[in-house]
Design a protein around this motif. Structure first.
Motif, PDB file in Angstrom:
ATOM      1  N   GLU A  23       0.904  -1.209   0.080  1.00 27.90           N
ATOM      2  CA  GLU A  23      -0.063  -0.058   0.027  1.00 27.90           C
ATOM      3  C   GLU A  23       0.845   1.222   0.186  1.00 27.90           C
ATOM      4  O   GLU A  23       0.266   2.318  -0.449  1.00 27.90           O
ATOM      5  CB  GLU A  23      -1.022  -0.088   1.311  1.00 27.90           C
ATOM      6  CG  GLU A  23      -1.704  -1.001   1.063  1.00 27.90           C
ATOM      7  CD  GLU A  23      -2.942  -1.061   2.362  1.00 27.90           C
ATOM      8  OE1 GLU A  23      -3.891  -1.713   2.228  1.00 27.90           O
ATOM      9  OE2 GLU A  23      -2.305  -0.736   3.533  1.00 27.90           O
ATOM     10  N   VAL A  24       1.999   1.306   0.570  1.00 26.52           N
ATOM     11  CA  VAL A  24       2.941   2.476   0.631  1.00 26.52           C
ATOM     12  C   VAL A  24       3.258   2.719  -0.724  1.00 26.52           C
ATOM     13  O   VAL A  24       3.573   1.746  -1.645  1.00 26.52           O
ATOM     14  CB  VAL A  24       3.888   2.051   1.763  1.00 26.52           C
ATOM     15  CG1 VAL A  24       3.430   2.281   2.935  1.00 26.52           C
ATOM     16  CG2 VAL A  24       4.897   1.114   1.363  1.00 26.52           C
ATOM     17  N   GLN A  25       3.409   4.039  -1.045  1.00 31.22           N
ATOM     18  CA  GLN A  25       3.882   4.537  -2.311  1.00 31.22           C
ATOM     19  C   GLN A  25       5.516   4.745  -2.341  1.00 31.22           C
ATOM     20  O   GLN A  25       5.833   5.424  -3.401  1.00 31.22           O
ATOM     21  CB  GLN A  25       3.068   5.835  -2.693  1.00 31.22           C
ATOM     22  CG  GLN A  25       1.778   5.669  -2.599  1.00 31.22           C
ATOM     23  CD  GLN A  25       0.820   6.908  -2.788  1.00 31.22           C
ATOM     24  OE1 GLN A  25       1.410   7.928  -2.884  1.00 31.22           O
ATOM     25  NE2 GLN A  25      -0.193   6.476  -2.946  1.00 31.22           N
ATOM     26  N   CYS A  26       6.238   4.338  -1.349  1.00 34.14           N
ATOM     27  CA  CYS A  26       7.695   4.276  -1.390  1.00 34.14           C
ATOM     28  C   CYS A  26       8.299   2.815  -0.956  1.00 34.14           C
ATOM     29  O   CYS A  26       7.519   1.925  -0.551  1.00 34.14           O
ATOM     30  CB  CYS A  26       8.300   5.280  -0.335  1.00 34.14           C
ATOM     31  SG  CYS A  26       7.789   4.646   1.403  1.00 34.14           S
ATOM     32  N   PRO A  27       9.402   2.845  -1.207  1.00 31.93           N
ATOM     33  CA  PRO A  27       9.743   1.287  -0.965  1.00 31.93           C
ATOM     34  C   PRO A  27      10.170   0.777   0.427  1.00 31.93           C
ATOM     35  O   PRO A  27      10.519   1.753   1.263  1.00 31.93           O
ATOM     36  CB  PRO A  27      11.367   1.271  -1.771  1.00 31.93           C
ATOM     37  CG  PRO A  27      11.607   2.633  -1.988  1.00 31.93           C
ATOM     38  CD  PRO A  27      10.583   3.569  -2.138  1.00 31.93           C
ATOM     39  N   SER A  28       9.720  -0.269   0.598  1.00 37.27           N
ATOM     40  CA  SER A  28      10.114  -0.920   2.265  1.00 37.27           C
ATOM     41  C   SER A  28      11.324  -1.733   2.116  1.00 37.27           C
ATOM     42  O   SER A  28      11.207  -2.966   1.327  1.00 37.27           O
ATOM     43  CB  SER A  28       8.766  -1.707   2.341  1.00 37.27           C
ATOM     44  OG  SER A  28       7.557  -0.797   2.271  1.00 37.27           O
ATOM     45  N   LEU A  29      12.235  -1.167   2.625  1.00 38.02           N
ATOM     46  CA  LEU A  29      13.710  -1.779   2.528  1.00 38.02           C
ATOM     47  C   LEU A  29      13.942  -2.881   3.741  1.00 38.02           C
ATOM     48  O   LEU A  29      13.342  -2.865   4.911  1.00 38.02           O
ATOM     49  CB  LEU A  29      14.763  -0.544   2.583  1.00 38.02           C
ATOM     50  CG  LEU A  29      14.456   0.564   1.642  1.00 38.02           C
ATOM     51  CD1 LEU A  29      15.603   1.566   1.904  1.00 38.02           C
ATOM     52  CD2 LEU A  29      14.116  -0.021   0.400  1.00 38.02           C
ATOM     53  N   GLY A  30      14.669  -3.650   3.162  1.00 45.64           N
ATOM     54  CA  GLY A  30      15.447  -4.911   4.306  1.00 45.64           C
ATOM     55  C   GLY A  30      16.357  -5.661   3.238  1.00 45.64           C
ATOM     56  O   GLY A  30      15.843  -6.773   2.942  1.00 45.64           O
ATOM     57  N   ALA A  31      17.322  -5.432   3.104  1.00 44.72           N
ATOM     58  CA  ALA A  31      18.446  -6.128   2.060  1.00 44.72           C
ATOM     59  C   ALA A  31      18.357  -7.514   2.613  1.00 44.72           C
ATOM     60  O   ALA A  31      18.943  -8.329   2.107  1.00 44.72           O
ATOM     61  CB  ALA A  31      19.563  -5.195   2.161  1.00 44.72           C
ATOM     62  N   ASN A  32      18.698  -7.587   4.241  1.00 42.16           N
ATOM     63  CA  ASN A  32      18.932  -8.983   4.708  1.00 42.16           C
ATOM     64  C   ASN A  32      17.546  -9.794   5.143  1.00 42.16           C
ATOM     65  O   ASN A  32      17.797 -10.778   5.704  1.00 42.16           O
ATOM     66  CB  ASN A  32      19.705  -8.682   5.924  1.00 42.16           C
ATOM     67  CG  ASN A  32      19.349  -8.010   6.926  1.00 42.16           C
ATOM     68  OD1 ASN A  32      18.516  -7.128   6.871  1.00 42.16           O
ATOM     69  ND2 ASN A  32      19.258  -8.082   8.230  1.00 42.16           N
ATOM     70  N   MET A  33      16.377  -9.315   4.545  1.00 47.47           N
ATOM     71  CA  MET A  33      15.353 -10.018   4.650  1.00 47.47           C
ATOM     72  C   MET A  33      14.894 -10.800   3.523  1.00 47.47           C
ATOM     73  O   MET A  33      14.512 -10.317   2.508  1.00 47.47           O
ATOM     74  CB  MET A  33      14.349  -9.048   4.908  1.00 47.47           C
ATOM     75  CG  MET A  33      12.745  -9.490   5.425  1.00 47.47           C
ATOM     76  SD  MET A  33      11.721  -8.153   5.654  1.00 47.47           S
ATOM     77  CE  MET A  33      10.268  -8.764   6.124  1.00 47.47           C
ATOM     78  N   LEU A  34      15.268 -12.104   3.582  1.00 47.69           N
ATOM     79  CA  LEU A  34      15.275 -12.893   2.289  1.00 47.69           C
ATOM     80  C   LEU A  34      14.500 -13.991   2.297  1.00 47.69           C
ATOM     81  O   LEU A  34      13.764 -14.401   3.343  1.00 47.69           O
ATOM     82  CB  LEU A  34      16.863 -13.623   2.309  1.00 47.69           C
ATOM     83  CG  LEU A  34      18.142 -12.459   2.645  1.00 47.69           C
ATOM     84  CD1 LEU A  34      19.468 -13.713   2.696  1.00 47.69           C
ATOM     85  CD2 LEU A  34      18.043 -11.609   1.363  1.00 47.69           C
ATOM     86  N   ASP A  35      14.060 -14.294   0.989  1.00 52.38           N
ATOM     87  CA  ASP A  35      13.335 -15.548   0.695  1.00 52.38           C
ATOM     88  C   ASP A  35      14.109 -16.692   1.062  1.00 52.38           C
ATOM     89  O   ASP A  35      15.001 -17.113   0.532  1.00 52.38           O
ATOM     90  CB  ASP A  35      12.879 -15.528  -0.822  1.00 52.38           C
ATOM     91  CG  ASP A  35      11.774 -16.460  -1.179  1.00 52.38           C
ATOM     92  OD1 ASP A  35      12.193 -17.946  -0.916  1.00 52.38           O
ATOM     93  OD2 ASP A  35      10.835 -16.296  -1.700  1.00 52.38           O
ATOM     94  N   ALA A  36      13.564 -17.606   2.019  1.00 52.93           N
ATOM     95  CA  ALA A  36      14.268 -18.817   2.478  1.00 52.93           C
ATOM     96  C   ALA A  36      14.572 -19.777   1.533  1.00 52.93           C
ATOM     97  O   ALA A  36      15.539 -20.345   1.601  1.00 52.93           O
ATOM     98  CB  ALA A  36      13.563 -19.396   3.807  1.00 52.93           C
TER      99      ALA A  36
END
Length: 571
Positions: free
Chosen positions: A128-141
């Motif tokens: 819903e947010v119009q900006c990126p939600s960041l987390g470079a170390n939040m990975l698809d397992a």
């Protein structure tokens, strides 16, 4: 899966001698403090993004193409209005997304309390947010690819600013696996090193900013994870010009020396939108590239800033809707109770929660800590809103099988975090340190577990690990260290949060799931609310099942330390 990267287009290079002045504004750990309203009491609140909006509006007016606005995470939990849009009215746009969009944030980071809301809430919010939600170390397992957006590029005055997001990797050690299913959280230093190199080779930014939901340093550090690693990244990973950190709710404004001789500005504006961190940077173009000529950090207190009235008018429908919800009566309280009492022995506040916890699933023993250090529930009607003072976080209720020995060791670690070993009657009984203009507890108070269902003493003249003497079950039956007991606690603790079960009781982290014999289908606050609605009137009183000894020393020491820690409420 959330999109991997959002990058802005390149702008034409400025001419030699051109200067740029950019202000990077950072909020973090807002915890639902969007409006200057205490939805529980109806009284004004000091902070709020309504004030930040007014401040940022002034900056943008003075420097139209020179302001970058960032949020460092933990925006989705902490106030009744957050809970309402997370769970009571989830079909509507999440209020956290609405506010971020209205204020035109350029990027936000995931925080641990955002993840704690569960996939259905945080995936929807990030979409819903119009900006990126960041987390470079939040990975698809499954793929080890980023689940969250690793970084974004923001252009201001021809300057290319890369913003790299990271989150504390401690989440799997605190939260039930269903909440972060399909995810893996990589170490921050490792991830920062990879992505800074990636940015420098592929994006060629003029400025690199770290947007971290991790404290500066301290917290829990094990072989498996470091809770607060911002300082470690700052010192070990060259390339950052500014790092914004959060999570630990501690103001920070200083330069760190990086391996290799450069330095990085590290800032944290703490929590609840009472202050913001601001990096003011100046650059000059040499005909080939931008050169950073100055950096200045400020932590700006916005508590006296007038609110943005347009902001308040825009969100008036949401505010009124939530006011009506929180004011719904659910029961009555026969006496005023205060969470501050929990630190000094049995208390009506803490023991009411423990008693309700103990009986919801007919457990033998219950563990619990004060989740707010200085909350008060007044005698009279209890509303939905009051439940957020009574129980702050969106935890579930768990029951685990623990041996009597593990129960004692759990409490030994808790009281080790909480109290000193007194060597004379004049010593502090509490582990307190200077903080701001006063003194405060050295360790996080949400790890100060006491227990109900057993009678015990805490001898503060004994060394850490030898203080807790369990006398009997409160029913009068003998307590047996070899017997297995059903022990009720919240999901944060049951999943290893605070390490009281792992480092304290000595249970291996991967063994904890096998100890769980009950998980509530609703959150702890809802469970407690249901009990209060059934009972009608609650008569809280201290259980008198434990005490600090020897009382000749502890009673005066408790009175002294209470006056230091809670001068307005000292008895």
């Amino acid at each position: 899966m959330i999109a991997v990267c959002g990058c802005a287009a390149m702008m034409a290079a400025p001419t030699k001698g051109t200067k740029a002045q950019i202000q990077i504004v950072h909020t973090t750990d807002v915890h639902g403090s969007f409006f200057p309203i205490d939805f529980i009491s109806g009284e004004p609140e000091e902070g709020s993004l309504a004030r930040v909006s007014a401040y940022v509006g002034g900056l943008r007016k003075a420097n139209p193409d020179g302001v970058i606005l960032l949020d460092g995470g933990d925006i989705l939990q902490g106030r009744p209005i957050s809970y309402f849009y997370n769970y009571e009215s989830p079909a509507k746009e999440n209020i956290a997304a609405s506010v971020v969009n209205y204020m035109r944030y350029d990027a936000q980071a995931f925080g641990n309390h955002d993840v704690e809301t569960g996939h259905s809430v945080y995936d929807k919010w990030a979409a819903e947010v119009q900006c990126p939600s960041l987390g470079a170390n939040m990975l698809d397992a499954a793929t080890s690819l980023p689940y969250a957006v690793p970084y974004t590029i923001v252009q201001r005055q021809g300057v290319k600013v890369a913003v790299l997001g990271l989150i504390t990797p401690a989440i799997p050690h605190w939260l039930d696996a269903k909440i972060w299913s399909g995810l893996r959280f990589a170490p921050m230093v490792e991830s920062a090193r990879y992505w800074v190199d990636f940015l420098q080779r592929n994006e060629h930014p003029d400025v690199i900013v770290g947007l971290f939901h991790s404290g500066y340093e301290g917290g829990i550090a094990t072989e498996a994870y470091h809770e607060n690693a911002a300082a470690q990244v700052a010192r070990e990973v060259p390339g950052f010009d500014v790092i914004f950190c959060g999570h630990d709710h501690r103001v920070h404004n200083a330069f760190d020396k990086v391996n290799g001789g450069s330095d990085v500005l590290v800032l944290n504006g703490a929590q609840n939108a009472m202050a913001l961190a601001q990096a003011s940077i100046t650059l000059e173009h040499d005909g080939k590239r931008w050169r950073l000529t100055s950096r200045k950090g400020d932590v700006v207190d916005v508590r006296a800033t007038p609110v943005d009235e347009n902001f308040m008018a825009h969100f008036a429908p949401q505010i009124n809707e939530v006011k009506a919800w929180v004011n719904r009566p659910i029961g009555h309280l026969s006496t005023t109770i205060r969470s501050a009492d929990c630190f000094f022995g049995n208390s009506a506040f803490g023991d009411m929660i423990l008693d309700l916890t103990l009986h919801i699933q007919h457990a033998d023993i219950a563990f619990g800590a004060p989740l707010q250090a200085d909350a008060t529930l007044e005698q009279g009607t209890i509303t939905v809103g009051h439940m957020f003072d009574l129980y702050r976080f969106e935890n579930d209720l768990y029951v685990l099988n623990l041996t009597g020995e593990e129960v004692r060791k759990h409490l030994e670690m808790s009281y080790g975090l909480w109290v000193n070993t007194m060597t004379s009657p004049a010593d502090h009984i509490m582990r307190i340190v200077p903080k701001g203009k006063g003194m405060w507890f050295e360790k996080p108070t949400y790890n100060f577990d006491s227990a109900m269902g057993i009678d015990y003493e805490v001898d503060v003249t004994k060394p850490e690990g030898e203080r807790v003497k369990i006398l009997r079950m409160s029913s009068g039956e003998p307590f047996d260290e070899k017997k297995v007991y059903r022990v009720a606690m919240n999901s944060y603790r049951a999943n290893g949060g605070g390490e009281l079960l792992t480092r304290g009781a000595g249970i291996a982290k991967d063994e904890l799931p096998s100890r769980i014999v009950y998980r509530s289908t609703t959150q702890m606050r809802t469970e407690l609310m249901n009990v209060i609605e059934q009972v009608g009137t609650i008569h809280p009183k201290p259980a008198r099942n434990w005490k600090f000894v020897p009382e000749k020393w502890t009673k005066p020491a408790l009175k002294r330390d209470r006056e230091i820690l809670f001068p307005k409420k000292a008895k």
